[in-house]
Design a protein around this motif. Structure first.
Motif: not given
Lengths: 452, 213
Positions: A169-176
């Motif tokens: 659920x770590x969408x902030x990291x999925x940005x990569x």
């Protein structure tokens, strides 16, 4: 003894069975395309196997094709919506699809009879099929763009986009993942050539003999150089492009996400040696690019967000940037070159709808950050309700603005821990799901009002 | 105890104290004395095959055991499915499915909520909530306990308005919400099973021998 033709038949039957077994699972409505493409390839492979002379050896490409099909099918089996943040994946799918669609719709045309490589024609018409899956490992963010290099009668490329299962659920990291989508953009027609021309402006700044340069400046000598210098030299340009693509498409959130993932593993200051440039070089380059794009931001003490502003991305990045630029790697790409390349790539990306990060209004960002500070999903712009209202215009919030709000909120928390990070991610993930619903509703509403 | 009327609901929403977000179609959702809620995108179903019955004693034992038993019990009980918009789930007669509301709800200290089925769905046999009270200060999705009380299976699609929440003023409310004194489902992002033995463990049989005679 099992002859090679018999073995290939056994393997082929196994892969075919595995493909059919995937039908037990629930996938999204695009799945049928995947099934049909794999089935088509398997028919082609079966014909090739049957044409083999049992007394002679089999060409290696047959087993390579079977292996590729088997890998794709196994990854698809892991592609349950429950294993990754699917609303985010839907947004990423739209981005990936946008950059791989032909600039203008090509007319439908059938493969000419006797054509030597039908793939050339068909794959120009059909953009790649992207699917999402989850694998173990913190560094599993990837796009398997290299798996399509075998000759085949493929009607389209199939490209798995991989999330780390542990960071569901770590969408902030999925940005990569935008960096990985950058590789697809760079290597795929129809726009790859344009991106390469822009990125190759960096080549004069990259040392011609990377092996010697790394030894002289980083005190690192790779014992067994996997790639020849020229290949690395081009690969570095591609990696810089992909970072730039990440920043242009995802906005300022790309920088903290990239640093979060690469930072802990930068022991040699030369992460992913030798295919990637040193992290200091990437940080310095991204700093110049953010400046060229006016993507710096700041959150004021009163909670308001002003965009864009001349200032730092945030204090910790400022510090890291200063440190990076004091190293030889950080001095590789000078400001003038970085900014010129950024402008060229930005211009090329702007030609495709929905790719470039839209600079949000400061009022919207302030509202979204405020929602997060109240433990609410940053789902919607502020709405004034009224008893006399005859209608409301419920606007979607761009998912990138939600992620940006998440990073802004995180960067200003005074006391924070991993639980705060998890909650911000969950709230942002929920907000992206909400946009999915608003978009679905708006599309259906317009379809009902305007059936044509 | 009186329910908030439309004018009062709008006043609370505009003040930012009451939050129901996102409200996709406020004109349709804000009623005379309630706000309609939509079905969300997760369905948690009890796995019948692995469960013979619900036993609070077994539950308490697993709860007090190590990670393995506790987590196994918790994880095996419910099967969670993601249901994208446009795709249905089928609720067969006599089955129970937990679903979240699409909307995120935050209540101020002076309001409590009561969640019920929209009457049009209730007439089809759909029961949406047996635990209907939402505490003041609640923050999160609301879990709807969908049960089909009729004989005919019902298809439901995420985004449909199946529930409604009425708001009531609480007398002598707390001045502000205490983050350390919240219900077990506070801050929920998706439906999950609850702790059925919380504060009731003393009424359950223990492993020690009971007195005879």
């Amino acid at each position: 003894m099992l002859g090679h033709k018999e073995y290939l038949r056994v393997e082929h039957a196994g892969v075919k069975q595995a493909l059919n077994e995937t039908l037990r699972h629930r996938f999204n409505d695009r799945y049928q395309k995947f099934y049909n493409e794999c089935a088509r390839r398997l028919v082609w492979i079966e014909n090739a196997i049957e044409a083999l002379d049992p007394d002679e050896g089999a060409p290696s490409w047959i087993s390579e094709q079977l292996t590729l099909a088997s890998e794709l099918i196994t990854r698809m089996e892991r592609s349950h919506l429950e294993e990754f943040a699917w609303p985010f994946a839907e947004e990423l799918h739209d981005l990936a699809r946008a950059i791989t669609l032909p600039p203008k719709p090509l007319p439908e045309k059938k493969t000419p009879k006797g054509a030597s490589d039908p793939r050339t024609t068909l794959k120009q018409i059909n953009p790649p099929f992207f699917f999402f899956t989850a694998e173990g490992g913190m560094a599993s963010y990837s796009v398997a763009v290299n798996s399509q290099q075998f000759p085949t009668q493929a009607h389209m490329d199939i490209i798995p986009v991989i999330f780390p299962r542990s960071l569901k659920e770590h969408v902030l990291l999925h940005v990569v993942l935008a960096h990985e989508i950058g590789h697809v953009a760079y290597r795929t027609n129809p726009r790859g050539a344009t991106y390469k021309i822009a990125a190759h402006k960096l080549l004069p700044s990259i040392p011609k003999d990377l092996y010697d340069w790394c030894y002289a400046h980083l005190k690192i000598a790779h014992p067994t150089p996997i790639l020849i210098a020229m290949e690395r030299y081009n690969l570095w340009a591609e990696e810089f492009f992909c970072d730039l693509f990440g920043l242009i498409s995802m906005g300022p959130s790309f920088i903290p996400a990239l640093l979060a993932l690469l930072g802990p593993r930068d022991k040699t200051k030369f992460h992913f040696m030798p295919t990637h440039p040193p992290l200091d070089a990437r940080i310095s380059f991204l700093g110049y690019a953010a400046e060229a794009l006016s993507m710096q931001y700041s959150k004021h003490k009163d909670g308001t967000v002003k965009l864009p502003v001349a200032g730092s991305l945030d204090k910790s990045f400022d510090k890291r940037l200063k440190q990076a630029r004091s190293t030889p790697a950080g001095k590789l790409i000078d400001k003038k070159t970085a900014m010129a390349v950024t402008r060229s790539v930005y211009s090329a990306c702007s030609a495709v709808d929905g790719v470039v990060f839209p600079i949000p209004e400061a009022k919207l960002m302030t509202h979204l950050v405020k929602q997060l500070s109240r433990h609410l999903p940053p789902s919607a712009p502020e709405i004034r309700y009224s008893e006399d209202a005859v209608g409301y215009d419920i606007k979607e919030v761009d998912f990138r603005h939600i992620l940006f709000a998440g990073w802004l909120h995180w960067s200003t928390l005074k006391e924070r821990d991993e639980e705060d990070m998890r909650k911000i991610n969950q709230l942002c993930s929920k907000a992206i799901l909400h946009q999915n619903g608003i978009s679905f509703w708006n599309e259906n509403l317009h379809a009902v009002r305007d059936p044509s | 105890m009186t329910a908030l009327t439309k004018a009062e609901l709008i006043k609370e929403l505009n003040s930012g104290k009451l939050v129901v977000t996102p409200m996709i179609d406020p004109l349709a959702q804000i009623g005379r004395v309630s706000i309609d809620l939509r079905m969300g995108n997760t369905a948690a179903m009890v796995r019948g095959a692995g469960l013979s019955h619900v036993d609070p004693a077994k539950y308490a034992k697993d709860r007090d055991s190590g990670d393995f038993s506790r987590e196994q019990h918790r994880r095996r009980k419910l099967e969670k499915l993601s249901v994208p918009f446009g795709e249905p789930i089928v609720l067969h007669a006599g089955t129970l499915i937990l679903v979240p509301t699409f909307e995120w709800v935050q209540l101020p200290p002076h309001l409590m909520g009561v969640v019920t089925a929209r009457s049009c769905w209730a007439r089809e046999g759909l029961s949406i909530a047996t635990a209907v009270f939402i505490d003041p200060c609640y923050n999160g999705i609301i879990t709807l306990e969908l049960a089909n009380l009729g004989q005919v299976p019902i298809k439901i699609y995420p985004g449909m308005r199946i529930a409604q929440i009425a708001l009531y003023r609480a007398e002598n409310p707390q001045k502000k919400c205490d983050p350390h004194c919240q219900s077990q489902f506070y801050g929920s992002f998706e439906p999950d099973s609850g702790d059925i033995v919380k504060h009731d463990i003393d009424f359950l049989p223990r492993s020690k021998k009971m007195p005879v005679g």
